[in-house]
Design a protein around this motif. Structure first.
Motif, PDB file in Angstrom:
ATOM      1  N   ASP A 213       4.602  53.460   4.892  1.00  0.00           N
ATOM      2  CA  ASP A 213       4.006  54.411   3.992  1.00  0.00           C
ATOM      3  C   ASP A 213       3.423  53.522   2.825  1.00  0.00           C
ATOM      4  O   ASP A 213       3.855  52.937   2.125  1.00  0.00           O
ATOM      5  CB  ASP A 213       5.321  55.264   3.433  1.00  0.00           C
ATOM      6  CG  ASP A 213       5.939  56.229   4.304  1.00  0.00           C
ATOM      7  OD1 ASP A 213       5.325  56.671   5.272  1.00  0.00           O
ATOM      8  OD2 ASP A 213       7.074  56.500   4.247  1.00  0.00           O
ATOM      9  N   TYR A 214       2.222  54.265   2.624  1.00  0.00           N
ATOM     10  CA  TYR A 214       1.351  53.670   1.512  1.00  0.00           C
ATOM     11  C   TYR A 214       1.606  54.266   0.022  1.00  0.00           C
ATOM     12  O   TYR A 214       1.797  55.506   0.211  1.00  0.00           O
ATOM     13  CB  TYR A 214      -0.087  53.729   1.792  1.00  0.00           C
ATOM     14  CG  TYR A 214      -0.619  52.788   2.925  1.00  0.00           C
ATOM     15  CD1 TYR A 214      -0.992  51.705   2.636  1.00  0.00           C
ATOM     16  CD2 TYR A 214      -0.573  53.221   4.306  1.00  0.00           C
ATOM     17  CE1 TYR A 214      -1.457  50.702   3.605  1.00  0.00           C
ATOM     18  CE2 TYR A 214      -0.995  52.512   5.368  1.00  0.00           C
ATOM     19  CZ  TYR A 214      -1.392  51.075   5.073  1.00  0.00           C
ATOM     20  OH  TYR A 214      -1.489  50.514   6.057  1.00  0.00           O
ATOM     21  N   PRO A 215       1.312  53.719  -0.844  1.00  0.00           N
ATOM     22  CA  PRO A 215       1.812  54.402  -2.311  1.00  0.00           C
ATOM     23  C   PRO A 215       0.876  55.498  -2.459  1.00  0.00           C
ATOM     24  O   PRO A 215      -0.445  55.413  -2.096  1.00  0.00           O
ATOM     25  CB  PRO A 215       1.717  53.237  -3.416  1.00  0.00           C
ATOM     26  CG  PRO A 215       1.701  52.217  -2.295  1.00  0.00           C
ATOM     27  CD  PRO A 215       1.283  52.467  -1.279  1.00  0.00           C
TER      28      PRO A 215
ATOM     29  N   GLU B  58      -9.514  49.405  15.854  1.00  0.00           N
ATOM     30  CA  GLU B  58      -8.202  48.789  15.595  1.00  0.00           C
ATOM     31  C   GLU B  58      -7.829  48.866  14.060  1.00  0.00           C
ATOM     32  O   GLU B  58      -6.653  49.032  13.969  1.00  0.00           O
ATOM     33  CB  GLU B  58      -8.296  47.278  15.943  1.00  0.00           C
ATOM     34  CG  GLU B  58      -7.045  46.471  15.751  1.00  0.00           C
ATOM     35  CD  GLU B  58      -5.826  46.897  16.613  1.00  0.00           C
ATOM     36  OE1 GLU B  58      -4.868  46.334  16.417  1.00  0.00           O
ATOM     37  OE2 GLU B  58      -5.919  47.863  17.539  1.00  0.00           O
ATOM     38  N   ARG B  59      -8.535  48.889  13.506  1.00  0.00           N
ATOM     39  CA  ARG B  59      -8.233  49.201  12.046  1.00  0.00           C
ATOM     40  C   ARG B  59      -7.764  50.296  11.476  1.00  0.00           C
ATOM     41  O   ARG B  59      -6.776  50.359  10.650  1.00  0.00           O
ATOM     42  CB  ARG B  59      -9.455  48.553  10.932  1.00  0.00           C
ATOM     43  CG  ARG B  59      -9.973  47.317  10.946  1.00  0.00           C
ATOM     44  CD  ARG B  59      -8.657  46.276  10.979  1.00  0.00           C
ATOM     45  NE  ARG B  59      -9.076  44.960  10.704  1.00  0.00           N
ATOM     46  CZ  ARG B  59      -8.350  43.776  10.580  1.00  0.00           C
ATOM     47  NH1 ARG B  59      -6.961  44.146  10.901  1.00  0.00           N
ATOM     48  NH2 ARG B  59      -8.742  42.495  10.728  1.00  0.00           N
ATOM     49  N   TYR B  60      -8.300  51.422  12.068  1.00  0.00           N
ATOM     50  CA  TYR B  60      -8.019  52.796  11.979  1.00  0.00           C
ATOM     51  C   TYR B  60      -6.707  53.004  12.321  1.00  0.00           C
ATOM     52  O   TYR B  60      -5.817  53.533  11.933  1.00  0.00           O
ATOM     53  CB  TYR B  60      -8.724  53.862  12.575  1.00  0.00           C
ATOM     54  CG  TYR B  60     -10.159  54.194  11.902  1.00  0.00           C
ATOM     55  CD1 TYR B  60     -10.329  54.313  10.375  1.00  0.00           C
ATOM     56  CD2 TYR B  60     -11.406  53.784  12.340  1.00  0.00           C
ATOM     57  CE1 TYR B  60     -11.296  54.504   9.879  1.00  0.00           C
ATOM     58  CE2 TYR B  60     -12.640  54.097  11.717  1.00  0.00           C
ATOM     59  CZ  TYR B  60     -12.653  54.304  10.444  1.00  0.00           C
ATOM     60  OH  TYR B  60     -13.814  54.660   9.771  1.00  0.00           O
ATOM     61  N   ARG B  61      -6.291  52.286  13.683  1.00  0.00           N
ATOM     62  CA  ARG B  61      -5.116  52.626  14.415  1.00  0.00           C
ATOM     63  C   ARG B  61      -3.875  51.935  13.281  1.00  0.00           C
ATOM     64  O   ARG B  61      -2.799  52.514  13.267  1.00  0.00           O
ATOM     65  CB  ARG B  61      -5.017  51.656  15.591  1.00  0.00           C
ATOM     66  CG  ARG B  61      -3.732  51.948  16.508  1.00  0.00           C
ATOM     67  CD  ARG B  61      -3.530  51.029  17.793  1.00  0.00           C
ATOM     68  NE  ARG B  61      -3.566  49.647  16.978  1.00  0.00           N
ATOM     69  CZ  ARG B  61      -2.106  49.209  16.689  1.00  0.00           C
ATOM     70  NH1 ARG B  61      -1.249  50.002  16.510  1.00  0.00           N
ATOM     71  NH2 ARG B  61      -2.281  47.737  15.838  1.00  0.00           N
ATOM     72  N   GLN B  62      -4.337  50.487  12.959  1.00  0.00           N
ATOM     73  CA  GLN B  62      -3.299  49.921  12.073  1.00  0.00           C
ATOM     74  C   GLN B  62      -3.020  50.671  10.523  1.00  0.00           C
ATOM     75  O   GLN B  62      -1.854  50.678  10.549  1.00  0.00           O
ATOM     76  CB  GLN B  62      -3.863  48.463  11.510  1.00  0.00           C
ATOM     77  CG  GLN B  62      -3.832  47.584  12.879  1.00  0.00           C
ATOM     78  CD  GLN B  62      -4.954  46.438  12.542  1.00  0.00           C
ATOM     79  OE1 GLN B  62      -5.569  46.271  11.634  1.00  0.00           O
ATOM     80  NE2 GLN B  62      -4.520  45.230  13.432  1.00  0.00           N
ATOM     81  N   LEU B  63      -3.900  51.257  10.240  1.00  0.00           N
ATOM     82  CA  LEU B  63      -3.884  52.355   8.947  1.00  0.00           C
ATOM     83  C   LEU B  63      -2.801  53.446   9.240  1.00  0.00           C
ATOM     84  O   LEU B  63      -1.941  53.477   8.369  1.00  0.00           O
ATOM     85  CB  LEU B  63      -5.016  52.678   8.405  1.00  0.00           C
ATOM     86  CG  LEU B  63      -5.297  53.475   7.427  1.00  0.00           C
ATOM     87  CD1 LEU B  63      -4.631  52.912   5.983  1.00  0.00           C
ATOM     88  CD2 LEU B  63      -6.570  54.113   6.724  1.00  0.00           C
TER      89      LEU B  63
END
Length: 324
Positions: free
Chosen positions: A261-263, A299-304
């Motif tokens: 989870d991101y802040p 890949e970046r959207y998936r990782q996010l």
């Protein structure tokens, strides 16, 4: 890199002509940018250099100073400075080219004050927050500098703004908005390094192309910033007769907790950064292969979404005085 809505507005400018935008388009864009500014508040809170901030506290005029913030957006900086006890009275002018964003700042600041039990009163040209009067001024920076409206400020603030303008051309006029020996605080100036982790084979290609786009960007018919604004500000400030009294890094660092989870709303903030890179490069086939960009973004959207992506952007803060 605070160029989300502004860079998307730039995409409407082609060969000196502006494509038509509907009121709905502009309202949606401003709404998205408002959420972006709100989401990045916690990112800036962590990033702002505390040594430079301490020097700002030392230099802050006593009494009720007049503060001018250019590119002020929703007013998150005035709220932050009040929260941090740097400012409590005087006049604070929010200058921004987006009228809808300024209108939104009234609501945002009133909500912020309500949460803290701070009295807020709406005024014809802004609002009153406790003992601080906040004025809203709708103007594009270059036209405001040319007009030189209003009294000079005691303190000038530009947060994530100077990497969007032609600093050598704009800086002398900016400093003239200050009283002689007035204080400037220029923060979150991008300095040529963005990192996404884990590593990806196309990182260098994508970021090299994005930095080139920054370096060649034009807005309102003028050069609009560069990718290494931070380091170049040292010399630009000296040349303008206002060398920095303190400087330090103000890197954005965003990562998820062990649960993924991101802040706060920081996942949205990082998605906006990825969207901005996508929008800048998707039609620039001379700079990056479309399939490579698509692979990198996917890949970046998936990782996010999975809470795996780490984002770091290197930036610099400066504080000093205008020429006497």
């Amino acid at each position: 890199m605070e160029r989300l809505a502004r860079q998307r507005a730039d995409a409407q400018i082609r060969d000196g002509g502006r494509e038509e935008m509907t009121d709905l388009d502009e309202t949606s864009m401003t709404s998205n940018f408002s959420r972006y500014l709100t989401a990045k508040t916690t990112v800036d809170d962590r990033a702002l250099n505390r040594q430079v901030l301490a020097e700002l506290r030392r230099l802050m005029p006593a009494g009720a100073p007049r503060v001018l913030e250019v590119g002020a957006g929703l007013g998150t900086m005035v709220a932050r400075l009040m929260d941090w006890g740097v400012l409590s009275s005087g006049e604070y002018v929010l200058l921004d080219a987006d009228r809808r964003l300024l209108d939104g700042s009234r609501r945002w600041l009133c909500d912020w004050a309500d949460v803290r039990g701070l009295r807020s009163d709406l005024l014809p040209d802004g609002l009153q927050l406790g003992d601080l009067r906040v004025r809203l001024v709708h103007a594009e920076l270059a036209s405001h500098l040319e007009a030189e409206r209003g009294a000079r400020a005691d303190v000038l603030i530009a947060n994530a703004v100077l990497d969007l303008v032609d600093v050598p051309a704009v800086l002398p006029g900016l400093l003239q908005l200050l009283v002689p020996g007035g204080v400037y605080w220029f923060t979150i100036n991008y300095d040529g390094e963005s990192v996404f982790m884990p590593d990806h084979p196309h990182d260098d290609q994508v970021m090299r192309a994005y930095h080139r786009d920054m370096d060649e960007r034009v807005r309102y018919g003028r050069p609009a910033g560069e990718s290494r604004t931070g380091r170049h500000l040292f010399q630009h400030l000296r040349t303008a007769g206002a060398p920095a009294l303190a400087a330090g890094s103000s890197d954005w660092v965003v990562s998820a907790d062990p649960k993924g989870d991101y802040p706060g709303d920081e996942a949205y903030f990082v998605r906006c950064i990825l969207d901005t890179i996508r929008d800048a490069l998707r039609s620039r086939h001379d700079r990056v292969e479309p399939t490579d960009l698509a692979d990198w973004l996917a890949e970046r959207y998936r990782q996010l979404a999975a809470g795996e992506l780490v984002y770091i952007a290197h930036q610099l803060d400066f504080v000093g005085r205008s020429p006497r």
